[in-house]
Write an enzyme that holds these catalytic residues in place. Structure first.
Site, PDB file in Angstrom:
ATOM      1  N   THR A 364      37.445  -4.313 -48.061  1.00 36.16           N
ATOM      2  CA  THR A 364      36.886  -5.064 -47.199  1.00 36.16           C
ATOM      3  C   THR A 364      37.207  -6.305 -48.488  1.00 36.16           C
ATOM      4  OG1 THR A 364      35.129  -4.458 -46.263  1.00 36.16           O
ATOM      5  CG2 THR A 364      35.774  -6.772 -46.921  1.00 36.16           C
ATOM      6  N   GLN A 394      35.667  -4.891 -40.802  1.00 36.40           N
ATOM      7  CA  GLN A 394      35.896  -5.573 -41.760  1.00 36.40           C
ATOM      8  C   GLN A 394      37.228  -6.423 -41.802  1.00 36.40           C
ATOM      9  OE1 GLN A 394      34.255  -3.032 -41.657  1.00 36.40           O
ATOM     10  NE2 GLN A 394      32.718  -3.356 -43.049  1.00 36.40           N
ATOM     11  N   GLN A 416      34.745 -10.034 -37.739  1.00 35.56           N
ATOM     12  CA  GLN A 416      33.430  -9.738 -38.942  1.00 35.56           C
ATOM     13  C   GLN A 416      34.314  -9.918 -40.129  1.00 35.56           C
ATOM     14  OE1 GLN A 416      33.522  -5.578 -38.696  1.00 35.56           O
ATOM     15  NE2 GLN A 416      31.264  -5.779 -40.120  1.00 35.56           N
ATOM     16  N   ASP A 417      33.206 -10.723 -41.057  1.00 34.72           N
ATOM     17  CA  ASP A 417      33.573 -11.139 -42.697  1.00 34.72           C
ATOM     18  C   ASP A 417      34.194 -11.767 -43.344  1.00 34.72           C
ATOM     19  OD1 ASP A 417      31.631  -9.192 -43.147  1.00 34.72           O
ATOM     20  OD2 ASP A 417      33.047  -7.824 -43.716  1.00 34.72           O
ATOM     21  N   ASP A 438      28.543 -11.101 -39.537  1.00 38.83           N
ATOM     22  CA  ASP A 438      28.068 -11.269 -41.013  1.00 38.83           C
ATOM     23  C   ASP A 438      29.206 -12.436 -41.408  1.00 38.83           C
ATOM     24  OD1 ASP A 438      26.139  -9.499 -41.111  1.00 38.83           O
ATOM     25  OD2 ASP A 438      27.361  -8.181 -42.008  1.00 38.83           O
ATOM     26  N   ARG A 506      20.896 -12.037 -41.832  1.00 38.27           N
ATOM     27  CA  ARG A 506      20.287 -11.141 -42.142  1.00 38.27           C
ATOM     28  C   ARG A 506      20.780 -10.606 -43.810  1.00 38.27           C
ATOM     29  NH1 ARG A 506      23.920  -5.751 -39.660  1.00 38.27           N
ATOM     30  NH2 ARG A 506      26.079  -6.412 -40.023  1.00 38.27           N
ATOM     31  N   TRP A 508      21.639  -8.697 -46.805  1.00 37.71           N
ATOM     32  CA  TRP A 508      23.014  -7.969 -47.018  1.00 37.71           C
ATOM     33  C   TRP A 508      22.539  -7.187 -48.506  1.00 37.71           C
ATOM     34  CZ3 TRP A 508      27.645  -9.346 -50.663  1.00 37.71           C
ATOM     35  CH2 TRP A 508      28.972  -7.826 -50.203  1.00 37.71           C
TER      36      TRP A 508
END
Length: 600
Positions: A364, A394, A416-417, A438, A506, A508
């Site tokens: 990532t 990711q 994502q990310d 996220d 959330r 991490w």
């Protein structure tokens, strides 16, 4: 900038006197020990505001005693041992400096070996930084050995990334080490804030190294964790010492004390005429040093070609103009490329795009289409895209770890990310950030003003989460803070909002911290508001707060009831504004971007 003190009250005068007499910052740590810095329960540290972690241990104007033998660096120390046994001055000094740390045994044992017989607390703190650097260098050497043994390609890549990340951590520890030697009382608040941010960044890089071993086979991850244990503990201890220093000297101030107020035009009163002209230039047609044009009308067709001619370690602003075009390249602004400004023709016109992703075997950390590491990076009017798509998991579009970075009027698109707000101080204004899971994550001290957070349609079995903050330690001065933003859904997502449910964030990491204030939250956000990471992980230690938001998704009556959910007042929320949380008045307005230093 403000020197962090004002003249009201005998209490503050005494604090100034303590520092002025000794001229050594470490005397404050002795004070911290003698007045009982550990009296406050750890779980309530965030209630102090001002970066979240400040307490006043000087109730009732309590006198600050001068234990000059510690501060002076050589006098005999008084024995406060449990059994009254005599111990050396050096040992007493080491025990004093290690008192507020999380890993006292590691602190004491390391300093006993490294520091010799010195009682100079300033030198002992510097020795602590030196030890942490030595431990990180040892971990880098061991990573080379482990790489030769690692058979898992992902583990092998993680080890390569560790070497890079630990070099960043070493740089931040070196910066902290040298900062101690330049301390001056007039710069006290700036001094403490810098140290806390840099030590937090070092911790983040160490943890990012270890995170790279998730989903790998073999024992290289566990071995690396063992190699990093001492370095992480010493870095954490440094953060503990500096944090207690700021606690005891009370660096939290009322906004009025700074003398910095903004007009309706967002022009700060304290800026000189010369600075005003600079601001006007930056908002208009400033002459670039280099021009990148994909159509061949400039010297460079790619951003990477232009970066070759950018000076390193410069203290002067260097400007690159990126003309309209789709730039298919992976760009990294390296650590030693500082004070770089980059601007385009618009967030949908000058676009950098790539498709590196986790599914195709890239960690990532390395999937970013564009990454900015060098300090004081400023980008405006550009777009950053990771086009890998939701099936690739990711896939970072933009990674920022530049300290005092400004991202203005940019579009950051992925799934994502999407945005990796990795570390250090960051300011985002008038940006659009889109994604699914996220899609704003990291462990930076980042403030987002007037930004759009756009939830996109995920895979059929996925939920959507806007934020995932990664604060590792209760003392870290980091958070994701959203002011006057809009949490909304992409038109293609909205028909699926009841199936692919969306949440604000959330945890991490264990001390995840996110504050949303004065923002519009549409009805795509679920009534619970926040989502667990795994089981009850972090639910008691996180810090999530919502203040003065509006819209159907802002109703807090059905929010989750975790211990870490905070109900704070607007007065407390002011501690998380740009002026007070990231010292924004000192570095943001001169760039000429719209800016609110306090509550919006």
């Amino acid at each position: 900038m403000s020197n962090g003190f004002d003249a009201e009250g005998d209490k503050k005068k005494k604090k100034i006197a303590v520092i002025s007499v000794s001229s050594l910052i470490l005397v404050a740590m002795v004070v911290a020990v003698t007045v009982g810095v550990n009296n406050a329960p750890h779980e309530d540290l965030d209630d102090g505001g001002g970066g979240g972690d400040l307490h006043d241990h000087g109730d009732d104007g309590g006198d600050v005693h001068d234990h000059g033998d510690y501060g002076g660096g050589g006098g005999d120390a008084h024995d406060h041992g449990d059994d009254g046994e005599k111990i050396s001055s050096s040992t007493k000094a080491i025990k004093t400096i290690c008192q507020p740390t999380d890993y006292k045994e590691t602190c004491e044992e390391s300093l006993m070996v490294e520091a010799g017989n010195t009682t100079d607390l300033k030198e002992l703190v510097k020795a602590g930084f030196k030890i942490a650097v030595e431990k990180l260098n040892a971990a880098i050497r061991n990573s080379t050995t482990l790489q030769e043994l690692a058979k898992d390609p992902r583990a092998n890549q993680a080890l390569q990334n560790c070497r890079e990340l630990l070099e960043y951590a070493i740089d931040d520890l070196h910066d902290s080490y040298h900062r101690i030697g330049t301390f001056h009382v007039s710069k006290f608040e700036e001094f403490v804030n810098d140290l806390k941010i840099w030590l937090s960044a070092a911790l983040t890089y160490e943890q990012t190294c270890l995170d790279g071993f998730e989903n790998t086979t073999g024992d290289s991850g566990e071995r690396m964790k063992e190699f990093l244990k001492s370095a992480q503990e010493m870095t954490t201890n440094g953060l503990g010492i500096v944090s207690e220093l700021s606690n005891i000297l009370g660096t939290l101030h009322e906004p009025a004390a700074t003398g910095r107020r903004l007009l309706d035009t967002d022009m700060p009163l304290w800026v000189s005429d010369g600075k005003r002209r600079l601001m006007q230039l930056e908002t208009g047609a400033i002459k670039p040093d280099l021009v990148v044009a994909q159509d061949g009308s400039g010297k460079y067709k790619t951003i990477n070609e232009a970066l070759v001619d950018v000076p390193m370690k410069s203290n002067k602003t260097f400007v690159i103009y990126v003309k309209a075009g789709i730039y298919k390249e992976i760009v990294v602004i390296p650590k030693h490329m500082t004070h770089l400004t980059m601007y385009g023709d618009g967030p949908t016109k000058s676009v950098v795009t790539g498709n590196l992703n986790f599914v195709d075997g890239i960690q990532t950390f390395k999937t970013a289409t564009f990454a900015a590491i060098g300090a004081n990076f400023f980008v405006r009017d550009m777009g950053f895209v990771n086009s890998a798509g939701p099936t690739k998991h990711q896939a970072v579009a933009l990674r920022i770890q530049s300290d005092r970075a400004i991202i203005y009027n940019c579009q950051i698109d992925g799934f994502q990310d999407t945005l990796y707000a990795h570390a250090n101080r960051q300011f985002y204004r008038d940006c659009t950030i889109s994604g699914t899971i996220d899609f704003v994550f990291g462990n930076s001290a980042a403030i987002f003003q007037n930004c759009k957070l756009v939830v996109r349609k995920p895979l059929d079995n996925q939920q959507c989460i806007v934020t995932a903050h990664g604060r590792l330690n209760r003392r870290e001065p980091t958070a994701l803070i959203f002011q006057g933003c809009h949490f909304m859904g992409d038109p293609a997502y909205l028909p699926f909002k009841k199936v692919n449910k969306a949440y604000l964030g959330r945890p991490w990491k264990q001390y995840s911290r996110t504050i949303i204030m004065g923002s519009q939250i549409d009805d795509l956000i679920q009534p619970e508001g926040w989502l667990p990471w795994m089981g009850d992980f972090g639910l008691n230690t996180l810090f999530y707060a919502e203040v003065q938001n509006r819209g159907p998704g802002a109703d807090q009556s059905h929010r989750v009831k975790w211990r870490g959910i905070r109900h704070i007042t607007p007065q407390h929320a002011a501690s998380y504004t740009a002026r007070r949380f990231i010292d924004g008045d000192a570095w943001i307005p001169v760039r000429g971007v719209p800016y609110s230093s306090g509550m919006m």
